[in-house]
Every structure is written in C-alpha cells, then in structure tokens.
Design a protein around this motif. Structure first.
Motif, PDB file in Angstrom:
ATOM      1  N   LEU A   1       9.953   0.854   3.993  1.00 51.58           N
ATOM      2  CA  LEU A   1       9.762   1.968   3.069  1.00 51.58           C
ATOM      3  C   LEU A   1       9.877   1.527   1.615  1.00 51.58           C
ATOM      4  O   LEU A   1       9.258   2.127   0.725  1.00 51.58           O
ATOM      5  CB  LEU A   1      10.787   3.074   3.352  1.00 51.58           C
ATOM      6  N   HIS A   2      10.659   0.478   1.354  1.00 49.99           N
ATOM      7  CA  HIS A   2      10.863   0.044  -0.028  1.00 49.99           C
ATOM      8  C   HIS A   2       9.761  -0.880  -0.533  1.00 49.99           C
ATOM      9  O   HIS A   2       9.661  -1.130  -1.725  1.00 49.99           O
ATOM     10  CB  HIS A   2      12.204  -0.682  -0.140  1.00 49.99           C
ATOM     11  N   ARG A   3       8.920  -1.389   0.387  1.00 50.62           N
ATOM     12  CA  ARG A   3       7.878  -2.329  -0.017  1.00 50.62           C
ATOM     13  C   ARG A   3       6.725  -1.589  -0.677  1.00 50.62           C
ATOM     14  O   ARG A   3       6.426  -0.436  -0.365  1.00 50.62           O
ATOM     15  CB  ARG A   3       7.367  -3.111   1.196  1.00 50.62           C
ATOM     16  N   ASP A   4       6.021  -2.279  -1.586  1.00 50.65           N
ATOM     17  CA  ASP A   4       4.869  -1.680  -2.249  1.00 50.65           C
ATOM     18  C   ASP A   4       3.813  -1.243  -1.240  1.00 50.65           C
ATOM     19  O   ASP A   4       3.184  -0.189  -1.390  1.00 50.65           O
ATOM     20  CB  ASP A   4       4.248  -2.675  -3.231  1.00 50.65           C
ATOM     21  N   VAL A   5       3.611  -2.043  -0.211  1.00 53.50           N
ATOM     22  CA  VAL A   5       2.637  -1.696   0.818  1.00 53.50           C
ATOM     23  C   VAL A   5       3.039  -0.398   1.509  1.00 53.50           C
ATOM     24  O   VAL A   5       2.189   0.462   1.792  1.00 53.50           O
ATOM     25  CB  VAL A   5       2.497  -2.835   1.845  1.00 53.50           C
ATOM     26  N   GLY A   6       4.324  -0.248   1.790  1.00 53.28           N
ATOM     27  CA  GLY A   6       4.793   0.982   2.410  1.00 53.28           C
ATOM     28  C   GLY A   6       4.559   2.193   1.526  1.00 53.28           C
ATOM     29  O   GLY A   6       4.101   3.249   1.975  1.00 53.28           O
TER      30      GLY A   6
ATOM     31  N   GLN B   1       8.172 -10.631  -0.839  1.00 63.27           N
ATOM     32  CA  GLN B   1       8.806  -9.490  -1.494  1.00 63.27           C
ATOM     33  C   GLN B   1       8.983  -9.779  -2.983  1.00 63.27           C
ATOM     34  O   GLN B   1       9.493 -10.829  -3.369  1.00 63.27           O
ATOM     35  CB  GLN B   1      10.164  -9.199  -0.842  1.00 63.27           C
ATOM     36  N   SER B   2       8.563  -8.841  -3.822  1.00 65.90           N
ATOM     37  CA  SER B   2       8.673  -9.014  -5.264  1.00 65.90           C
ATOM     38  C   SER B   2      10.080  -8.670  -5.744  1.00 65.90           C
ATOM     39  O   SER B   2      10.877  -8.078  -5.009  1.00 65.90           O
ATOM     40  CB  SER B   2       7.656  -8.123  -5.979  1.00 65.90           C
ATOM     41  N   ALA B   3      10.367  -9.031  -6.991  1.00 65.09           N
ATOM     42  CA  ALA B   3      11.673  -8.714  -7.571  1.00 65.09           C
ATOM     43  C   ALA B   3      11.874  -7.204  -7.646  1.00 65.09           C
ATOM     44  O   ALA B   3      12.973  -6.691  -7.376  1.00 65.09           O
ATOM     45  CB  ALA B   3      11.792  -9.339  -8.964  1.00 65.09           C
ATOM     46  N   GLU B   4      10.818  -6.463  -7.998  1.00 67.69           N
ATOM     47  CA  GLU B   4      10.917  -5.002  -8.074  1.00 67.69           C
ATOM     48  C   GLU B   4      11.212  -4.403  -6.708  1.00 67.69           C
ATOM     49  O   GLU B   4      12.011  -3.470  -6.579  1.00 67.69           O
ATOM     50  CB  GLU B   4       9.608  -4.420  -8.621  1.00 67.69           C
ATOM     51  N   GLU B   5      10.580  -4.956  -5.673  1.00 71.06           N
ATOM     52  CA  GLU B   5      10.856  -4.476  -4.313  1.00 71.06           C
ATOM     53  C   GLU B   5      12.289  -4.792  -3.910  1.00 71.06           C
ATOM     54  O   GLU B   5      12.936  -4.002  -3.209  1.00 71.06           O
ATOM     55  CB  GLU B   5       9.883  -5.129  -3.330  1.00 71.06           C
TER      56      GLU B   5
ATOM     57  N   PRO C   1      16.607  -1.210   4.599  1.00 64.49           N
ATOM     58  CA  PRO C   1      15.614  -2.171   4.136  1.00 64.49           C
ATOM     59  C   PRO C   1      16.252  -3.519   3.824  1.00 64.49           C
ATOM     60  O   PRO C   1      17.362  -3.613   3.316  1.00 64.49           O
ATOM     61  CB  PRO C   1      15.042  -1.522   2.869  1.00 64.49           C
ATOM     62  N   SER C   2      15.499  -4.564   4.141  1.00 55.65           N
ATOM     63  CA  SER C   2      15.974  -5.902   3.826  1.00 55.65           C
ATOM     64  C   SER C   2      15.983  -6.131   2.341  1.00 55.65           C
ATOM     65  O   SER C   2      15.090  -5.722   1.621  1.00 55.65           O
ATOM     66  CB  SER C   2      15.067  -6.953   4.518  1.00 55.65           C
ATOM     67  N   THR C   3      17.006  -6.816   1.849  1.00 56.55           N
ATOM     68  CA  THR C   3      17.098  -7.116   0.414  1.00 56.55           C
ATOM     69  C   THR C   3      16.713  -8.562   0.115  1.00 56.55           C
ATOM     70  O   THR C   3      16.888  -9.044  -0.980  1.00 56.55           O
ATOM     71  CB  THR C   3      18.529  -6.869  -0.091  1.00 56.55           C
ATOM     72  N   GLU C   4      16.158  -9.241   1.115  1.00 55.92           N
ATOM     73  CA  GLU C   4      15.751 -10.630   0.897  1.00 55.92           C
ATOM     74  C   GLU C   4      14.486 -10.647   0.049  1.00 55.92           C
ATOM     75  O   GLU C   4      13.620  -9.800   0.156  1.00 55.92           O
ATOM     76  CB  GLU C   4      15.471 -11.310   2.243  1.00 55.92           C
ATOM     77  N   SER C   5      14.387 -11.635  -0.830  1.00 47.58           N
ATOM     78  CA  SER C   5      13.191 -11.762  -1.683  1.00 47.58           C
ATOM     79  C   SER C   5      12.525 -13.096  -1.437  1.00 47.58           C
ATOM     80  O   SER C   5      13.065 -13.966  -0.789  1.00 47.58           O
ATOM     81  CB  SER C   5      13.573 -11.637  -3.151  1.00 47.58           C
TER      82      SER C   5
END
Length: 447
Positions: free
Chosen positions: A174-179, A419-423, A443-447
């Motif tokens: 849900l936190h990803r830009d694609v989502g 995953q971007s920094a903003e994500e 949501p995963s917080t890995e970048s």
C-alpha cells in the motif's frame, strides 16, 4: 392516524442459518488464506476460492441437499449475507482510501489518467469485439447482438478496488508508488465503468440520455461538494474525535464518514464503493494521529469482514456450465482477451508516462483483478436479460480467475522495482499506523 404494525422479526431458523453461514465462511476463508500464504500467495487468493468450494460448483455437486440447506436461494435469507458483505466491502474500501497519499497521487495525476484510460479503453474495445464474435454462443435469445457486445466490453474493462486493496494490503504494497497508482487508476476505471454500465442498462429501458446526464451531473456535484465542504468538515470532526483519550470516538466518526460517503453515491445511482473510497481519502487527510487511531478498525475489517466478503463472492458461480465444449472455448477466449486487454492497456499507459518496464507490468497485474465488481456487473446483466446463466458464469469465472492471477505476477514484478526514499518514509509512517494491527503485515521499510 395509521396504527403501528410491528415488523416481524427474524425467525430462529433464519438467524441460525445466518450465523452458520458467517462462521463457516470466515473459518474457511482464514484456513484457505493461511494455506495460500504457505505456498507464497496472498491470503486473498485462498479467500476467493471459498465461495467456489461452498457454492454450486463443488458442494452443490457433492452434497446438493446440504448446500441448498446451508445457502437457500430465498431472497429473505440471502439478503442477510448480502447486507453484511456490502457493509464489509464499504469499510474495506474506506480503510484503503485512508491510506492514499493524496499529495503523491496529485503530483502524478497525468500518469493516473493515462494508465486509467489505457486500462479502460483497450479491454473495452477488445470485449466488444469478442462479444460480437461469441454472441451466438453466449447471448440470450432475446438480447440484441450490439447491446450484448457492449455489455461484455463494460464487464471486461472494470477493476475491483476491494480485491486490489486486499491484495496490496496482504502483500505490504500500500505504501509503494505502484500501489498508490493502482488504486487511483482503478477508481478512475470503476467510475467510468459504472457510467458505461448505466448507458447499457438505460439503453435497454430507452432512457439512456437522461439517466447518464443525471448521473454525471450528480458525480460532478458530489466531488465538488467534497472538495469545497466535505474535506474541511471531515478533518474538523476527526481531529476533534482523535483528541479524546478513548479510541471509540475517532473509530465511530470514521465509520460514519465512510458510510455517509457510500450512501451519497448510492443515492446518485453510482456504486456505493466509489463514495466510500472518496470518504476514506478524506479521512486519511485528517492527519497521522487519526490514521493511527484507526488500527483497531483495520484489524476487524481485514481479519474478519473482508475475508467473509471475499469468500461469499464466489457462491453464485456454477462451473458446471463449462462442461459444454462451445461454452468452455468461449470462456477461455473471453478470459484471454480480458487478461491481455487490461494488461496491455495499463502497460501502454505506464509506457507513455515513461514508467519503468517492471512498474508497467505491476500496474497491469494489479488492475487485472476484477473480483466482486465484475460479479456485480454480471448480476446486473442477468437482471436486465443481457446475460443468461451461461454467460453469467463465464463473466464471473473471469472475475475470480483474474483476481487469483494478479498476486503472483504482481509479486514477480515488484521484486524488480526498487523502493525509493519517499516510499521508505511512507512505509515508516504506515508502520506506525499498523503497529497495533495484526490483521495484515505492516509495510516493509527496506529501501
């Protein structure tokens, strides 16, 4: 003055069946959802199969007497479960809308429109073409061929925001830009899809022009009212509720806002989930303290209500109609066209927006899930005699199949999208919101 006549209460047998239905659906949804997770699939995949197992496709053949006793085809009994499922899907969509990053979507509105248009127009055109080709096999005797073809195109161009929302939630996307883009483009497609469905339905009753104009005017008025008044009122109410030492006020306020939003669009002749989604977005703009206070609601919706809704979605599917070879062939072609059309349209929208290759594939996979929205469209077609039982089963088969196919392709694509920094920042914010919610992985917080 008219004398008051008491409304008869539920019979003890009706209540017993309702309790057994909900218990069994929830139990099997959780069990098959767990099994789906064990084989690397999101829980939604197993939850959608419950209705196929308990419906006429399997239990109706193995134990027809038991299936008819447990799920009798009487409106008074079926409407109890339908009402619970409608309540569940409205809250599911509302909770999902609360996690939309409005600022991020607004900055990428051009991308949302291009992806949404591609995912709408390509499958619409493909569906119309295959509808003309297979009308002799699938269309009812009294249905006009062009009307059947247009209806099939509409059925294939919609996406299922409830199923997409549950899939993204299960997969922690849900936190990803694609989502975020998938949900926004999906709502674009659904709004257009319901308007097109209005055209088809109204054409059958010779009032298309006025009906469509009224609905479009109502939609525009609803969105304008939300923008000018609704946002301010919702923020003020929820922030005041969140200031309470108890969680009850903010939970109740959020639920009321979502239900009123759903009621508004339902009254306008549009789908209730559209209003619920818009209301949920308004709730999300009230601030992180409000979203954090909604954790108990998310837990109940995602672990109890949503599984029941998804499990019940397949109860009307009768796969025995596919035993006829011409019907099986047409079902296969319709399914291939549905998947390819939606995927190609979404990918073209992503390509013209200069999104990376794998993000385009992820968007195509996510928007391919049609779920209960297509089932609702099919039900409308059955009611206005554009579909018969055979063509209804084919359309519903597409709805369930695409919802099951979306998660593995989405997972494959997202493994290749960094995953971007903003994500990452958005993920940490969501992780705080989900800290007391065990219904679905944070949501995963890995970048």
């Amino acid at each position: 003055m008219l004398a008051y006549v008491p409304v008869p209460s539920l019979s003890s047998h009706q209540l017993l069946l309702f309790l057994l239905q909900v218990s069994l659906l929830l139990l099997m949804a959780r069990a098959l959802g767990w099994l789906a997770n064990r084989v690397g699939m999101p829980a939604v995949a197993g939850e959608l199969l419950v209705g196929v197992v308990l419906g006429p496709s399997l239990l109706g053949n193995v134990g027809p007497a038991l299936q008819e006793w447990l799920f009798p085809p009487t409106p008074s009994q079926a409407h109890l479960l339908d009402a619970l499922c409608q309540f569940a899907v409205i809250l599911l969509v509302g909770v999902t809308g609360a996690h939309i990053d409005v600022k991020a979507v607004r900055t990428r509105m051009g991308t949302v429109v291009r992806v949404g248009l591609g995912a709408l127009l390509v499958p619409l055109a493909a569906g119309i073409g295959v509808g003309f080709a297979f009308a002799p096999t699938l269309a009812p005797g009294g249905a006009e061929r062009p009307l059947f073809a247009l209806f099939l195109g509409v059925a294939l161009c919609v996406s299922a925001i409830p199923v997409i929302a549950k899939t993204l939630s299960d997969m922690g996307l849900l936190h990803r830009d694609v989502g975020q883009l998938t949900l926004a483009a999906g709502m674009f497609d659904d709004a257009a899809g319901w308007l097109l469905l209005t055209v088809v339905s109204a054409t059958a009753t010779t009032t298309a022009g006025g009906s469509l104009a009224l609905r479009m005017a109502g939609l525009a008025g609803f969105l304008l009212l939300v923008r000018l008044v609704g946002l301010r009122v919702v923020r003020a109410v929820l922030r005041r509720s969140a200031a309470s030492a108890e969680q009850g006020p903010v939970l109740a306020s959020a639920v009321v806002v979502v239900l009123l939003g759903a009621a508004a669009t339902q009254a306008l002749g549009l789908e209730a989930v559209f209003g619920a989604f818009v209301a949920g977005v308004c709730v999300g703009t009230a601030g992180p303290e409000v979203r954090a206070g909604l954790a108990p609601l998310r837990a109940v919706v995602l672990s109890v209500l949503a599984p029941v809704f998804l499990a019940a979605a397949g109860l009307r599917i009768d796969l025995t109609a596919l035993a006829d070879p011409p019907v099986l062939l047409s079902a296969f072609v319709v399914l291939v066209v549905a998947v390819a059309g939606k995927f190609l349209g979404a990918y073209l929208g992503a390509y013209t927006s200069r999104l990376p290759h794998w993000e385009g594939i992820a968007l195509g996979a996510g928007l391919n899930a049609r779920g209960v929205v297509e089932i609702v469209v099919a039900t409308v077609g059955l009611q206005i005699d554009i579909l018969n039982t055979t063509s209804y089963t084919v359309v519903v088969l597409v709805a369930v199949s695409t919802s099951l196919m979306a998660p593995p392709v989405l997972r494959l694509a997202m493994r290749r999208v960094e995953q971007s920094a903003e994500e990452g920042l958005r993920a940490r914010e969501y992780a705080q919101d989900w800290s007391t919610d065990s219904a679905s992985p944070a949501p995963s917080t890995e970048s």
